[in-house]
Design an enzyme around this catalytic site. Structure first.
Site, PDB file in Angstrom:
ATOM      1  N   LYS A  15       0.835  -1.223   0.000  1.00  0.00           N
ATOM      2  CA  LYS A  15       0.000   0.000   0.000  1.00  0.00           C
ATOM      3  C   LYS A  15       0.859   1.259   0.000  1.00  0.00           C
ATOM      4  O   LYS A  15       0.590   2.192  -0.735  1.00  0.00           O
ATOM      5  CB  LYS A  15      -0.883   0.070   1.257  1.00  0.00           C
ATOM      6  CG  LYS A  15      -1.988  -0.931   1.327  1.00  0.00           C
ATOM      7  CD  LYS A  15      -2.932  -0.639   2.493  1.00  0.00           C
ATOM      8  CE  LYS A  15      -2.276  -0.652   3.853  1.00  0.00           C
ATOM      9  NZ  LYS A  15      -1.753  -1.959   4.284  1.00  0.00           N
ATOM     10  N   ARG A  63      -9.229   1.392   9.331  1.00  0.00           N
ATOM     11  CA  ARG A  63      -8.848   0.010   9.632  1.00  0.00           C
ATOM     12  C   ARG A  63      -9.902  -0.720  10.443  1.00  0.00           C
ATOM     13  O   ARG A  63      -9.748  -1.906  10.701  1.00  0.00           O
ATOM     14  CB  ARG A  63      -7.562   0.029  10.434  1.00  0.00           C
ATOM     15  CG  ARG A  63      -6.337  -0.336   9.575  1.00  0.00           C
ATOM     16  CD  ARG A  63      -5.162  -0.174  10.426  1.00  0.00           C
ATOM     17  NE  ARG A  63      -4.017  -0.956  10.249  1.00  0.00           N
ATOM     18  CZ  ARG A  63      -2.875  -0.480   9.741  1.00  0.00           C
ATOM     19  NH1 ARG A  63      -2.826   0.708   9.207  1.00  0.00           N
ATOM     20  NH2 ARG A  63      -1.806  -1.221   9.756  1.00  0.00           N
ATOM     21  N   ARG A  77      11.904  -2.837  11.661  1.00  0.00           N
ATOM     22  CA  ARG A  77      10.962  -2.221  12.584  1.00  0.00           C
ATOM     23  C   ARG A  77      10.517  -3.259  13.604  1.00  0.00           C
ATOM     24  O   ARG A  77      10.327  -4.423  13.253  1.00  0.00           O
ATOM     25  CB  ARG A  77       9.724  -1.779  11.778  1.00  0.00           C
ATOM     26  CG  ARG A  77       9.582  -0.306  11.620  1.00  0.00           C
ATOM     27  CD  ARG A  77       8.626   0.044  10.517  1.00  0.00           C
ATOM     28  NE  ARG A  77       7.276  -0.507  10.673  1.00  0.00           N
ATOM     29  CZ  ARG A  77       6.317  -0.336   9.774  1.00  0.00           C
ATOM     30  NH1 ARG A  77       6.548   0.353   8.669  1.00  0.00           N
ATOM     31  NH2 ARG A  77       5.132  -0.846   9.959  1.00  0.00           N
ATOM     32  N   ARG A 104      -0.301  -8.794  13.487  1.00  0.00           N
ATOM     33  CA  ARG A 104      -0.847  -7.737  12.624  1.00  0.00           C
ATOM     34  C   ARG A 104      -1.722  -8.322  11.521  1.00  0.00           C
ATOM     35  O   ARG A 104      -2.745  -7.755  11.156  1.00  0.00           O
ATOM     36  CB  ARG A 104       0.297  -6.924  11.999  1.00  0.00           C
ATOM     37  CG  ARG A 104       1.001  -6.043  13.019  1.00  0.00           C
ATOM     38  CD  ARG A 104       2.295  -5.512  12.467  1.00  0.00           C
ATOM     39  NE  ARG A 104       2.114  -4.555  11.407  1.00  0.00           N
ATOM     40  CZ  ARG A 104       3.021  -4.294  10.472  1.00  0.00           C
ATOM     41  NH1 ARG A 104       4.170  -4.944  10.460  1.00  0.00           N
ATOM     42  NH2 ARG A 104       2.798  -3.387   9.563  1.00  0.00           N
TER      43      ARG A 104
END
Ligand code: AMP
Length: 226
Positions: free
Chosen positions: A12, A87, A160, A171
């Site tokens: 994205k 979301r 990260r 996630r």
């Protein structure tokens, strides 16, 4: 005004950057905004980073407040590309309310689809600049695999915290449970197009542009800059 939907790792962010150049509209990535707050050590950043480290969603109220303020900035007046927002159903409904108040509307919702097993591979290969957050994917870009410092600021490139395997799994689960139902929400309003995210960055971008052109309105012709 465009929403890019899709699980973490579908690309994205990369596609939003290309759309930004193509449409001349800013990208609004709530993930990037939260990381900037967190790096800046603000109250919001400190609050959000606890959720982010765990791979959980930051509370809807905070996100909606941040997005509303961003939409009121002068550069967002002609349209924006949402990346990683909304979301949850509550965020989608909140966005509808905000847009109604601002007398604006969404033109299209593009959902990028990539099989789950590819996502896990892609996310594990992702590295980011510790300062600016630029993303380098070792799987999609062989040059990135050799790079240890960000070409922009020479800061070291790291993985990260939330791209580490245990958090990646969380996630993806959060996406399936909380975000995927948004596809039905936008399908009902006739805004949704589903696009395959497999293949090269340019191939996926062509599909996005094609879907935007088919999204009906004269938005595509009027707003594109090149
Ligand atoms: P992203 O870079 O979009 O994958 O976002 C990284 C993390 O930031 C997510 O795992 C969430 O913890 C948080 N986040 C980003 N956008 C949102 C959002 N719209 N709602 C709630 N949490 C978000």
């Amino acid at each position: 005004m465009v929403v890019l939907l899709g699980a973490p790792g579908v690309g994205k962010g990369t596609q939003a950057q290309k759309l930004m150049a193509y449409l001349g509209e800013p990208q609004i990535s709530t993930g990037d905004m939260l990381r900037a707050e967190s790096r800046g050590g603000t109250v919001l950043g400190r609050h959000a980073s606890a959720y982010m480290r765990r791979g959980e969603l930051v509370p809807d109220g905070l996100i909606l407040e941040m997005v509303r303020a961003r939409l009121e900035a002068p550069d967002a007046r002609n349209g924006v590309i949402f990346d990683g927002f909304p979301r949850t159903l509550a965020q989608a409904e909140g966005l509808d309310r905000i847009l109604k108040q601002l007398q604006r509307k969404l033109d299209a919702v593009l959902s990028i689809e990539v099989p789950m097993r590819l996502l896990i591979e892609r996310l594990s290969a992702r590295r980011s600049c510790a300062t600016c957050g630029a993303v380098f994917n070792q799987l999609l870009d062989p040059e990135a695999a050799k790079r240890h410092r960000c070409p922009k600021g020479q800061t070291v490139i790291v993985q990260r915290d939330d791209d580490k395997p245990e958090t990646v799994e969380r996630r993806l689960k959060v996406y399936t449970v909380q975000t995927e139902p948004l596809k039905d929400y936008y399908r009902r309003s006739g805004l949704l197009s589903e696009i395959s995210g497999e293949g090269s960055v340019d191939e996926v971008f062509d599909r996005l542009i094609h879907a935007l052109a088919g999204a009906g309105s004269d938005f595509h012709q009027d707003t594109r800059r090149n």
